[in-house]
Design a protein around this motif. Structure first.
Motif, PDB file in Angstrom:
ATOM      1  N   UNK A  73       0.779  -1.218   0.149  1.00  0.00           N
ATOM      2  CA  UNK A  73      -0.033  -0.172  -0.014  1.00  0.00           C
ATOM      3  C   UNK A  73       0.905   1.355   0.040  1.00  0.00           C
ATOM      4  N   UNK A  74       2.051   1.284  -0.720  1.00  0.00           N
ATOM      5  CA  UNK A  74       2.946   2.470  -0.618  1.00  0.00           C
ATOM      6  C   UNK A  74       2.360   3.569  -1.104  1.00  0.00           C
ATOM      7  N   UNK A  75       1.610   3.724  -2.065  1.00  0.00           N
ATOM      8  CA  UNK A  75       0.697   4.882  -2.622  1.00  0.00           C
ATOM      9  C   UNK A  75       0.053   5.658  -1.497  1.00  0.00           C
ATOM     10  N   UNK A  76      -0.975   4.873  -0.936  1.00  0.00           N
ATOM     11  CA  UNK A  76      -2.113   5.165   0.070  1.00  0.00           C
ATOM     12  C   UNK A  76      -1.087   5.609   1.195  1.00  0.00           C
ATOM     13  N   UNK A  77      -0.114   4.987   1.692  1.00  0.00           N
ATOM     14  CA  UNK A  77       0.627   5.460   2.875  1.00  0.00           C
ATOM     15  C   UNK A  77       1.182   6.872   2.647  1.00  0.00           C
ATOM     16  N   UNK A  78       1.769   7.045   1.355  1.00  0.00           N
ATOM     17  CA  UNK A  78       2.571   8.213   0.799  1.00  0.00           C
ATOM     18  C   UNK A  78       1.411   9.474   1.300  1.00  0.00           C
ATOM     19  N   UNK A  79       0.201   9.110   0.896  1.00  0.00           N
ATOM     20  CA  UNK A  79      -0.822  10.229   1.121  1.00  0.00           C
ATOM     21  C   UNK A  79      -1.079  10.778   2.496  1.00  0.00           C
ATOM     22  N   UNK A  80      -0.639   9.591   3.659  1.00  0.00           N
ATOM     23  CA  UNK A  80      -0.857   9.919   4.770  1.00  0.00           C
ATOM     24  C   UNK A  80       0.360  10.243   5.779  1.00  0.00           C
ATOM     25  N   UNK A  81       1.419  10.342   5.085  1.00  0.00           N
ATOM     26  CA  UNK A  81       2.645  10.671   5.949  1.00  0.00           C
ATOM     27  C   UNK A  81       3.468  11.769   5.202  1.00  0.00           C
ATOM     28  N   UNK A  82       4.287  12.304   5.957  1.00  0.00           N
ATOM     29  CA  UNK A  82       5.390  13.332   5.459  1.00  0.00           C
ATOM     30  C   UNK A  82       6.623  12.717   5.497  1.00  0.00           C
ATOM     31  N   UNK A  83       7.406  12.884   4.636  1.00  0.00           N
ATOM     32  CA  UNK A  83       9.011  12.197   4.890  1.00  0.00           C
ATOM     33  C   UNK A  83       9.944  13.140   4.272  1.00  0.00           C
ATOM     34  N   UNK A  84      11.008  13.648   5.355  1.00  0.00           N
ATOM     35  CA  UNK A  84      11.951  14.454   4.943  1.00  0.00           C
ATOM     36  C   UNK A  84      12.864  13.774   4.884  1.00  0.00           C
ATOM     37  N   UNK A  85      13.636  13.372   3.582  1.00  0.00           N
ATOM     38  CA  UNK A  85      14.888  12.522   3.830  1.00  0.00           C
ATOM     39  C   UNK A  85      16.091  13.242   3.982  1.00  0.00           C
ATOM     40  N   UNK A  86      16.998  12.336   4.239  1.00  0.00           N
ATOM     41  CA  UNK A  86      18.448  13.229   4.876  1.00  0.00           C
ATOM     42  C   UNK A  86      18.938  14.211   4.009  1.00  0.00           C
ATOM     43  N   UNK A  87      18.876  13.814   2.658  1.00  0.00           N
ATOM     44  CA  UNK A  87      19.235  15.046   1.605  1.00  0.00           C
ATOM     45  C   UNK A  87      17.885  15.286   0.856  1.00  0.00           C
TER      46      UNK A  87
END
Length: 198
Positions: A73-87
């Protein structure tokens, strides 16, 4: 559900490596709290975050992010999270508003909803006076604040911050910590990856 992320017996091995990047990890990340993920470089912190968001698949074990399997469910999870990668992928040739607009479009936020959200995020991050400044001309701390603002688009339930305070001066680091504390108090779950014990 009282947990944002539930990890059970997680193992991640990379090809041609003798040891595991993650070896039999069981972990719960509670809702509405800040969880620190502390360890030296190479300890597997970034790998764990990538597994939580579904950018990698585990070798063994289970992950449930916001009640969903990230591998499925990666696409659905991406709508519910905020992700700030290291770079964080700021576009240095775009200004602050243009970066926010781009990330809003990627999150599917329509223009009429985006503008009041931008105002709120720029006020929170103290970037209101820098709307037209190119991201490449921002200080390190201001870039991290813009990265945080971009990761908050779409009102995430879970915020994943991968070493957000690296290369940031002590004052900006304190400001960033205060912003994240305020977000947690508003009910957002936070995973903050860092090598700094403070």
């Amino acid at each position: 559900m009282t947990q944002s992320v539930i990890i059970t017996n997680l193992i991640k091995k990379f090809p041609n490596e003798v040891c595991c990047a993650i070896n039999n990890l069981t972990l719960n990340i509670p809702k509405g709290k800040i969880t620190g993920l502390i360890g030296p470089d190479g300890a597997g912190k970034t790998t764990l975050i990538r597994l939580i968001v579904g950018l990698m698949s585990p070798t063994e074990g289970e992950i449930h992010t916001l009640g969903l399997n990230p591998a499925v469910n990666r696409a659905l999870i991406n709508l519910k999270i905020g992700y700030m990668p290291q770079k964080f992928g700021l576009y240095e040739d775009l200004n602050v508003i243009e970066n926010l607009t781009l990330y809003a479009e990627l999150k599917g936020i329509v223009k009429k909803d985006a503008e009041p959200l931008f105002d709120k995020l720029l006020t929170m991050t103290d970037l209101n006076n820098f709307r037209s400044r190119l991201a490449g001309d921002l200080s390190g701390g201001m870039k991290q604040k813009l990265g945080l603002a971009c990761s908050l688009l779409g009102s995430p339930e879970l915020l994943l911050l991968d070493e957000p305070s690296v290369g940031v001066d002590p004052i900006s680091r304190r400001e960033l910590i205060k912003m994240v504390r305020d977000l947690s108090e508003s009910g957002i779950s936070v995973l903050w990856s860092t090598a700094y014990l403070d």
